[in-house]
Motif scaffolding. Structure first.
Motif, mmCIF file in Angstrom:
data_model
loop_
_atom_site.group_PDB
_atom_site.id
_atom_site.type_symbol
_atom_site.label_atom_id
_atom_site.label_comp_id
_atom_site.label_asym_id
_atom_site.label_seq_id
_atom_site.Cartn_x
_atom_site.Cartn_y
_atom_site.Cartn_z
ATOM 1 N N VAL A 26 0.837 -1.208 0.000
ATOM 2 C CA VAL A 26 0.000 0.000 0.000
ATOM 3 C C VAL A 26 0.872 1.259 0.000
ATOM 4 C CG1 VAL A 26 -1.722 1.308 1.306
ATOM 5 C CG2 VAL A 26 -2.013 -1.149 0.975
ATOM 6 N N ARG A 27 2.010 1.205 0.657
ATOM 7 C CA ARG A 27 2.936 2.354 0.606
ATOM 8 C C ARG A 27 3.343 2.657 -0.831
ATOM 9 N NH1 ARG A 27 5.371 -0.382 4.904
ATOM 10 N NH2 ARG A 27 4.723 0.506 6.885
ATOM 11 N N VAL A 28 3.602 1.623 -1.610
ATOM 12 C CA VAL A 28 3.962 1.794 -3.017
ATOM 13 C C VAL A 28 2.811 2.453 -3.774
ATOM 14 C CG1 VAL A 28 4.456 0.543 -5.167
ATOM 15 C CG2 VAL A 28 5.614 -0.106 -3.040
ATOM 16 N N VAL A 29 1.607 1.978 -3.537
ATOM 17 C CA VAL A 29 0.426 2.542 -4.206
ATOM 18 C C VAL A 29 0.271 4.016 -3.852
ATOM 19 C CG1 VAL A 29 -2.097 2.458 -4.324
ATOM 20 C CG2 VAL A 29 -0.766 0.328 -4.353
ATOM 21 N N GLY A 33 1.016 8.268 -6.639
ATOM 22 C CA GLY A 33 0.289 9.462 -7.051
ATOM 23 C C GLY A 33 -0.955 9.170 -7.873
ATOM 24 N N LEU A 34 -1.219 7.907 -8.185
ATOM 25 C CA LEU A 34 -2.418 7.561 -8.943
ATOM 26 C C LEU A 34 -3.632 7.559 -8.019
ATOM 27 C CD1 LEU A 34 -1.187 4.578 -11.137
ATOM 28 C CD2 LEU A 34 -1.512 6.957 -11.818
ATOM 29 N N PRO A 35 -4.810 7.870 -8.564
ATOM 30 C CA PRO A 35 -6.026 7.736 -7.755
ATOM 31 C C PRO A 35 -6.159 6.276 -7.303
ATOM 32 C CG PRO A 35 -6.487 8.920 -9.798
ATOM 33 C CD PRO A 35 -5.096 8.376 -9.915
ATOM 34 N N HIS A 36 -6.510 6.087 -6.046
ATOM 35 C CA HIS A 36 -6.601 4.732 -5.510
ATOM 36 C C HIS A 36 -7.542 4.693 -4.317
ATOM 37 C CE1 HIS A 36 -3.606 6.679 -2.985
ATOM 38 N NE2 HIS A 36 -4.021 5.874 -2.029
ATOM 39 N N ARG A 37 -7.952 3.495 -3.981
ATOM 40 C CA ARG A 37 -8.772 3.252 -2.796
ATOM 41 C C ARG A 37 -8.423 1.870 -2.274
ATOM 42 N NH1 ARG A 37 -13.880 4.377 -4.766
ATOM 43 N NH2 ARG A 37 -13.529 6.519 -4.154
ATOM 44 N N THR A 38 -8.196 1.767 -0.984
ATOM 45 C CA THR A 38 -7.905 0.473 -0.364
ATOM 46 C C THR A 38 -9.030 0.128 0.599
ATOM 47 O OG1 THR A 38 -5.517 0.808 -0.543
ATOM 48 C CG2 THR A 38 -6.262 -0.792 1.081
ATOM 49 N N PHE A 42 -9.118 -5.454 -1.192
ATOM 50 C CA PHE A 42 -8.452 -5.068 -2.432
ATOM 51 C C PHE A 42 -8.005 -3.617 -2.388
ATOM 52 C CE2 PHE A 42 -10.883 -8.688 -3.883
ATOM 53 C CZ PHE A 42 -10.045 -9.280 -4.816
ATOM 54 N N THR A 43 -7.072 -3.308 -3.255
ATOM 55 C CA THR A 43 -6.722 -1.928 -3.562
ATOM 56 C C THR A 43 -7.092 -1.710 -5.018
ATOM 57 O OG1 THR A 43 -4.940 -1.757 -1.950
ATOM 58 C CG2 THR A 43 -4.824 -0.278 -3.836
ATOM 59 N N THR A 44 -7.776 -0.609 -5.305
ATOM 60 C CA THR A 44 -8.141 -0.274 -6.672
ATOM 61 C C THR A 44 -7.358 0.953 -7.099
ATOM 62 O OG1 THR A 44 -10.359 -1.161 -6.308
ATOM 63 C CG2 THR A 44 -10.058 0.244 -8.233
ATOM 64 N N LEU A 45 -6.763 0.867 -8.277
ATOM 65 C CA LEU A 45 -5.980 1.946 -8.866
ATOM 66 C C LEU A 45 -6.657 2.400 -10.147
ATOM 67 C CD1 LEU A 45 -2.344 0.515 -8.894
ATOM 68 C CD2 LEU A 45 -3.038 2.649 -7.828
ATOM 69 N N GLU A 46 -6.487 3.675 -10.474
ATOM 70 C CA GLU A 46 -6.996 4.184 -11.746
ATOM 71 C C GLU A 46 -5.865 4.866 -12.500
ATOM 72 O OE1 GLU A 46 -10.705 6.639 -13.696
ATOM 73 O OE2 GLU A 46 -10.344 6.831 -11.550
ATOM 74 N N GLY A 47 -5.765 4.570 -13.781
ATOM 75 C CA GLY A 47 -4.755 5.208 -14.615
ATOM 76 C C GLY A 47 -4.640 4.500 -15.948
ATOM 77 N N VAL A 52 -0.439 1.824 -14.345
ATOM 78 C CA VAL A 52 -1.113 1.000 -13.336
ATOM 79 C C VAL A 52 -0.376 -0.324 -13.147
ATOM 80 C CG1 VAL A 52 -3.232 -0.306 -12.880
ATOM 81 C CG2 VAL A 52 -3.375 2.071 -13.631
ATOM 82 N N MET A 53 -0.009 -0.960 -14.259
ATOM 83 C CA MET A 53 0.684 -2.252 -14.159
ATOM 84 C C MET A 53 2.066 -2.089 -13.529
ATOM 85 S SD MET A 53 -1.380 -4.498 -14.891
ATOM 86 C CE MET A 53 -2.889 -4.808 -15.757
ATOM 87 N N ALA A 54 2.720 -0.967 -13.763
ATOM 88 C CA ALA A 54 4.023 -0.721 -13.136
ATOM 89 C C ALA A 54 3.880 -0.620 -11.616
ATOM 90 C CB ALA A 54 4.655 0.544 -13.710
ATOM 91 N N VAL A 55 2.803 0.013 -11.151
ATOM 92 C CA VAL A 55 2.562 0.113 -9.707
ATOM 93 C C VAL A 55 2.265 -1.268 -9.129
ATOM 94 C CG1 VAL A 55 1.065 1.079 -7.914
ATOM 95 C CG2 VAL A 55 1.806 2.512 -9.825
ATOM 96 N N VAL A 56 1.462 -2.061 -9.823
ATOM 97 C CA VAL A 56 1.169 -3.419 -9.348
ATOM 98 C C VAL A 56 2.464 -4.226 -9.233
ATOM 99 C CG1 VAL A 56 0.008 -5.599 -9.905
ATOM 100 C CG2 VAL A 56 -1.206 -3.425 -10.204
#
Length: 101
Positions: A26-29, A33-38, A42-47, A52-56
């Motif tokens: 979650v620290r990485v997420v 700087g991407l919009p996200h919600r944990t 799950f954690t959801t990312l938008e971009g 997005v895949m680089a953050v995952v």
């Protein structure tokens, strides 16, 4: 796109908890700087796809730094040209529910 993902280490702490490894991910997420919600599962990312895949990947690497094995569950909603869907989908759902009331 929206990507909901969950990463779990292959080994848990003595109490069965995985919170330290999840916190590392979650620290990485949050740093992305991407919009996200944990939430609890799950954690959801938008971009865009690549960002997005680089953050995952970085989040998975953070878990692997704490465990020799990780499990990744990922679900994606790929809708080119749409942004703001992290909140937009929920807003449309709430409006639909209010119409039914």
């Amino acid at each position: 796109m929206l990507v909901a993902f969950s990463i779990a280490p292959g080994t848990a702490g003595p109490d069965g908890s995985v919170h330290d490894a999840v916190a590392a991910a979650v620290r990485v997420v949050r740093a992305s700087g991407l919009p996200h919600r944990t939430d609890a599962m799950f954690t959801t990312l938008e971009g865009e796809w690549d960002e997005v895949m680089a953050v995952v990947k970085r989040a998975t690497d953070a878990v692997l730094a704490l465990s020799p094995r990780a499990s990744l569950v990922l679900k994606a909603d790929i809708r080119p040209g749409w942004t703001g869907e992290l909140d937009g989908k929920i807003d449309r759902l709430e409006r639909a529910l209010e119409e039914d009331a």
